[in-house]
Write a protein that holds these residues in place. Structure first.
Motif, short mmCIF file in Angstrom:
data_model
loop_
_atom_site.label_atom_id
_atom_site.label_comp_id
_atom_site.label_asym_id
_atom_site.label_seq_id
_atom_site.Cartn_x
_atom_site.Cartn_y
_atom_site.Cartn_z
N GLN A 1 0.82 -1.21 0.00
CA GLN A 1 0.00 0.00 0.00
C GLN A 1 0.85 1.27 0.00
OE1 GLN A 1 -2.94 -0.69 -1.19
NE2 GLN A 1 -4.10 0.35 0.40
N ASN B 1 0.46 4.08 -3.07
CA ASN B 1 -0.02 5.43 -2.77
C ASN B 1 1.03 6.53 -2.94
OD1 ASN B 1 -2.78 4.81 -1.98
ND2 ASN B 1 -1.90 3.79 -0.21
N ALA C 1 -5.80 -5.42 -1.82
CA ALA C 1 -6.02 -4.01 -2.17
C ALA C 1 -7.18 -3.87 -3.14
CB ALA C 1 -4.74 -3.43 -2.76
N LYS D 1 -6.06 5.71 3.70
CA LYS D 1 -5.23 4.64 3.19
C LYS D 1 -5.02 3.45 4.11
CE LYS D 1 -2.58 8.07 0.54
NZ LYS D 1 -1.27 8.71 0.36
#
Length: 408
Positions: free
Chosen positions: A251, A255, A315, A400
């Protein structure tokens, strides 16, 4: 075969060299033994180390021999580079434990063994040095006036630089000399913050051995705004899956800012530059495809393809509203523990999503917590069994961070 110097340059690794023309010629005509040092100041390598690890891998793939030098001796002193205060002194036992963790991690990226890479520890020669002999052989070749111009020392002069730390450059320079004498090591690599330390070793070998050796530094992993990458709200992004889960690791790269995609693809993956350029040229919503590939490729290198696939699946499940995320960080709660219900602040603490209840109250008040995709507005919200779907409950912190609560 393409010269590895050109590969590293094209991908954006190289920041400074002592002798660019000579280094390129050397790497093109023979197998070169080179080294990179890693001071074991923690029990895991982190993202900041990963650029140099990738450079080592490129060099080994091109037929050169890496020495991964564990700083079991230099860690006893501590590198003042980039530090406003003296590093915390560690015990020999802690340093030895951390060094063993580093060795295990580095073996995932570099092939060690006969005629392959070498693993060394500078504790083997630094800890048994005779101080007076060391000063007479090594210290005599270093100018205090010049050392005080080094950025690593200049920035510490106002707050105070201990004599202990002042020895660090001499120790690192001696490492290069020792590796030159033992393995014919001709090249030291490192982050750009190590430039002055590397120069010390290059000059020491020239004076004592009357031979030419070289130094090369790499770009530090920074964002387009010049900030160091690899930091999150909860701390560093570690390469140890027990400190940063493969999902959180994935992640982090998923991001990154649009402007950082090309740099990360170039430095942290083995994708051909033709593909890197193609992916990084995507615009708008399409750049997310490049970020997914970046996250998958980096996670695959660090944690293996299976973990990368699980993180990718998790995800995508979240993105499409699914609740079974596979490798999403999970906290288990028994039905007996849940009972008639547990307040949201206690749940957040159990999941290590907040450091304190006051921080939890602040997050909820600011709309920073979601349960089942809905914002929680009440700091006294009670999580009950009927909140769970298939015994799982998804909690989101900010934009997030996702965490799965599993009922057992």
């Amino acid at each position: 075969m393409q010269n590895v110097f050109d590969i590293l340059k094209e991908r954006g690794f190289i920041e400074q060299t002592t002798h660019e023309k000579e280094i390129k010629e050397l790497l093109g005509k023979e197998s070169v033994t080179f080294y990179i040092g890693f001071d074991p100041t923690a029990d895991s390598l982190h993202v900041g180390h990963f650029v140099t690890i990738m450079a080592m891998a490129h060099m080994q793939r091109a037929g050169h021999r890496p020495i991964a030098l564990i700083g079991g001796g230099t860690a006893m002193v501590g590198d003042p580079t980039g530090k406003t205060d003296m590093r915390k002194m560690m015990t020999k036992e802690t340093i030895e434990h951390n060094a063993n963790c580093f060795k295990k991690q580095l073996s995932r990226f570099i092939e060690f063994g006969e005629d392959k890479a070498i693993m060394a520890n500078n504790a083997d020669w630094l800890l048994n040095l005779n101080y007076v002999d060391f000063l007479r052989e090594i210290g005599v070749h270093f100018s205090v006036n010049r050392m005080l111009t080094y950025e690593s020392y200049k920035t510490r002069m106002e707050k105070g630089l201990s004599f202990l730390e002042f020895n660090y450059t001499l120790m690192q320079s001696y490492d290069f000399l020792e590796l030159y004498r033992k393995y014919n090591c001709k090249l030291q690599l490192g982050g750009n913050d190590q430039w002055s330390n590397i120069l010390g070793g290059v000059e020491l070998i020239r004076r004592l051995e009357n031979d030419s050796v070289y130094g090369m530094t790499f770009s530090l992993l920074t964002t387009s705004e010049g900030k160091k990458m690899g930091k999150t709200e909860s701390g560093a992004v570690w390469l140890d899956p027990n400190k940063t889960s493969p999902y959180d690791f994935y992640q982090y790269w998923r991001n990154v800012d649009d402007a950082d995609v090309k740099k990360c693809l170039s430095l942290l993956t083995f994708l051909p530059m033709e593909e890197v350029n193609k992916l990084s040229s995507l615009e708008g919503a399409e750049i997310n495809k490049a970020k997914e590939i970046l996250a998958f490729e980096v996670t695959k290198i660090v944690h293996g393809e299976e973990e990368a696939k699980k993180a990718d699946k998790a995800a995508k499940a979240l993105f499409t509203g699914g609740s079974k995320g596979g490798s999403i960080p999970t906290t288990e709660i028994s039905r007996d523990e849940l009972g008639e219900g547990i307040d949201i602040l206690t749940i957040l603490q159990k999941a290590n999503l907040i450091p304190s209840r006051s921080e939890g109250r602040r997050l909820i008040t600011q709309g920073g917590i979601k349960v089942k995709g809905e914002k929680v507005n009440d700091i006294n919200y009670i999580v009950k069994e009927d909140d769970f779907s298939d015994d799982t409950l998804m909690i989101q912190k900010g934009k997030k961070v996702f965490h799965c609560i599993k009922l057992i």
